[in-house]
Scaffold this active site. Sequence first.
Site, PDB file in Angstrom:
ATOM      1  N   THR A  88       6.831 -16.831  11.361  1.00  0.00           N
ATOM      2  CA  THR A  88       6.804 -16.582   9.925  1.00  0.00           C
ATOM      3  C   THR A  88       6.019 -15.306   9.674  1.00  0.00           C
ATOM      4  O   THR A  88       5.108 -14.960  10.438  1.00  0.00           O
ATOM      5  CB  THR A  88       6.145 -17.746   9.164  1.00  0.00           C
ATOM      6  OG1 THR A  88       4.800 -17.912   9.618  1.00  0.00           O
ATOM      7  CG2 THR A  88       6.914 -19.041   9.382  1.00  0.00           C
ATOM      8  N   GLY A  89       6.381 -14.607   8.614  1.00  0.00           N
ATOM      9  CA  GLY A  89       5.704 -13.355   8.300  1.00  0.00           C
ATOM     10  C   GLY A  89       5.721 -13.089   6.811  1.00  0.00           C
ATOM     11  O   GLY A  89       6.341 -13.820   6.036  1.00  0.00           O
ATOM     12  N   LYS A  90       5.035 -12.025   6.392  1.00  0.00           N
ATOM     13  CA  LYS A  90       4.975 -11.674   4.973  1.00  0.00           C
ATOM     14  C   LYS A  90       6.316 -11.194   4.453  1.00  0.00           C
ATOM     15  O   LYS A  90       6.676 -11.437   3.309  1.00  0.00           O
ATOM     16  CB  LYS A  90       3.912 -10.597   4.742  1.00  0.00           C
ATOM     17  CG  LYS A  90       2.487 -11.079   4.977  1.00  0.00           C
ATOM     18  CD  LYS A  90       1.494  -9.963   4.714  1.00  0.00           C
ATOM     19  CE  LYS A  90       0.067 -10.436   4.924  1.00  0.00           C
ATOM     20  NZ  LYS A  90      -0.916  -9.351   4.691  1.00  0.00           N
ATOM     21  N   GLU A  91       7.054 -10.484   5.293  1.00  0.00           N
ATOM     22  CA  GLU A  91       8.307  -9.896   4.853  1.00  0.00           C
ATOM     23  C   GLU A  91       9.525 -10.721   5.253  1.00  0.00           C
ATOM     24  O   GLU A  91      10.534 -10.727   4.552  1.00  0.00           O
ATOM     25  CB  GLU A  91       8.474  -8.481   5.434  1.00  0.00           C
ATOM     26  CG  GLU A  91       7.490  -7.460   4.913  1.00  0.00           C
ATOM     27  CD  GLU A  91       6.207  -7.437   5.736  1.00  0.00           C
ATOM     28  OE1 GLU A  91       6.190  -8.070   6.809  1.00  0.00           O
ATOM     29  OE2 GLU A  91       5.221  -6.818   5.292  1.00  0.00           O
ATOM     30  N   VAL A  94      11.611 -15.520  11.296  1.00  0.00           N
ATOM     31  CA  VAL A  94      12.535 -15.404  12.425  1.00  0.00           C
ATOM     32  C   VAL A  94      12.872 -16.801  12.935  1.00  0.00           C
ATOM     33  O   VAL A  94      11.978 -17.604  13.226  1.00  0.00           O
ATOM     34  CB  VAL A  94      11.942 -14.558  13.563  1.00  0.00           C
ATOM     35  CG1 VAL A  94      12.951 -14.412  14.698  1.00  0.00           C
ATOM     36  CG2 VAL A  94      11.531 -13.177  13.043  1.00  0.00           C
ATOM     37  N   ASP A 237       4.169   0.960  12.994  1.00  0.00           N
ATOM     38  CA  ASP A 237       3.239  -0.169  12.880  1.00  0.00           C
ATOM     39  C   ASP A 237       2.997  -0.777  14.254  1.00  0.00           C
ATOM     40  O   ASP A 237       2.916  -1.988  14.418  1.00  0.00           O
ATOM     41  CB  ASP A 237       3.811  -1.221  11.922  1.00  0.00           C
ATOM     42  CG  ASP A 237       2.771  -2.251  11.499  1.00  0.00           C
ATOM     43  OD1 ASP A 237       1.576  -1.917  11.473  1.00  0.00           O
ATOM     44  OD2 ASP A 237       3.153  -3.398  11.205  1.00  0.00           O
ATOM     45  N   ASN A 242       3.379  -6.470  18.448  1.00  0.00           N
ATOM     46  CA  ASN A 242       4.834  -6.313  18.317  1.00  0.00           C
ATOM     47  C   ASN A 242       5.434  -5.629  19.542  1.00  0.00           C
ATOM     48  O   ASN A 242       6.382  -4.851  19.453  1.00  0.00           O
ATOM     49  CB  ASN A 242       5.217  -5.593  17.017  1.00  0.00           C
ATOM     50  CG  ASN A 242       4.388  -4.376  16.735  1.00  0.00           C
ATOM     51  OD1 ASN A 242       3.969  -3.679  17.659  1.00  0.00           O
ATOM     52  ND2 ASN A 242       4.151  -4.109  15.457  1.00  0.00           N
ATOM     53  N   ASP A 254      10.092  -5.547  15.934  1.00  0.00           N
ATOM     54  CA  ASP A 254       9.597  -5.352  14.565  1.00  0.00           C
ATOM     55  C   ASP A 254       9.627  -3.879  14.153  1.00  0.00           C
ATOM     56  O   ASP A 254       8.589  -3.220  14.046  1.00  0.00           O
ATOM     57  CB  ASP A 254       8.180  -5.901  14.406  1.00  0.00           C
ATOM     58  CG  ASP A 254       8.125  -7.420  14.522  1.00  0.00           C
ATOM     59  OD1 ASP A 254       9.175  -8.049  14.324  1.00  0.00           O
ATOM     60  OD2 ASP A 254       7.043  -7.959  14.812  1.00  0.00           O
TER      61      ASP A 254
END
Length: 306
Positions: A88-91, A94, A237, A242, A254
């Site tokens: 899970t991520g902010k954007e 997956v 980033d 990543n 990413d």
Amino acid sequence: MRSRGRARTREDRAETAGRSLDTTFADYAAKYGLTPPGEEAVTDDPPYGDRWTTWDDSTAGQRGPRPYPDWVVTELGAVDTELGILKTGKEADVFLVERSVPGTRRATVMAAKRYRDPKHRMFHRDDGYREGRRDRESRVNRAMAKGSAFGREAVAGQWAHAEFAALTALWAAGVAVPYPVQIVGTELLMQFIGDDGGSAAPRLAQLRPDPDELRDLWDQLAHNLSLLALAGYAHGDLSAYNLLVHDGRLVVIDVPQIVDVVGNPRGREFLDRDVRNVGGWFTARGLDPGHVDALSEALARDARLA
């Protein structure tokens, strides 16, 4: 006087009513796709799994570069089955998805990256990364600048398609990235980096390499970043979180914020920051700091910024 015929009995009325109900149900079933009692239901649902393959929902420009790897399932009778969430991520989140052809052993497991609804907080460093990246339509650019609902939707779509385009370009350039299978809306399907049991490869940050392994991983990183720079890009980033390591092979992941180092006025800054961020992880584990400075200079030359 003409005869009116015999009177209708209770049995006659019941038989007529029965025929009327049968006809009514048949008409209703035909209209709404219902199945009469005793008959096997016929639906458009796949024989198992969550959905039919979305391969045909993508146009030629929304599929990975040719030739397609042998493991990519392109059959239109394939079924997609969701196996669980990987990250899970902010954007984006997956997921793990298996695409298989019913009745055969043809199957593959993919990572499905699904970008969040634009109403949620996302892309907190959006403006800096998007410098030099513009939509062809001026009204879209204005909407994104104003932050309207349409503009937020356009930003979400732009990030998803930017990552797909970046993976496609980097794969073609020889960079070790997951193969981009296809994009449908804001869902990006790509090669799963992990084992056959569905366990994802560890991130670089999770490893404790010995000196020989550390130098080998650094050499792989330098090679991949050089290929990125030669193609005119910086990751934007990069960190030890990543980068995946699968069977000793370093894989870059990413990349929605990938930066055009020529078009972006801060291109050199992003390039140096990538090296500095991941270089700190390596030097903390024994790598000579001189290698980090040397790589920054070499990448600037590769990107024609020095």
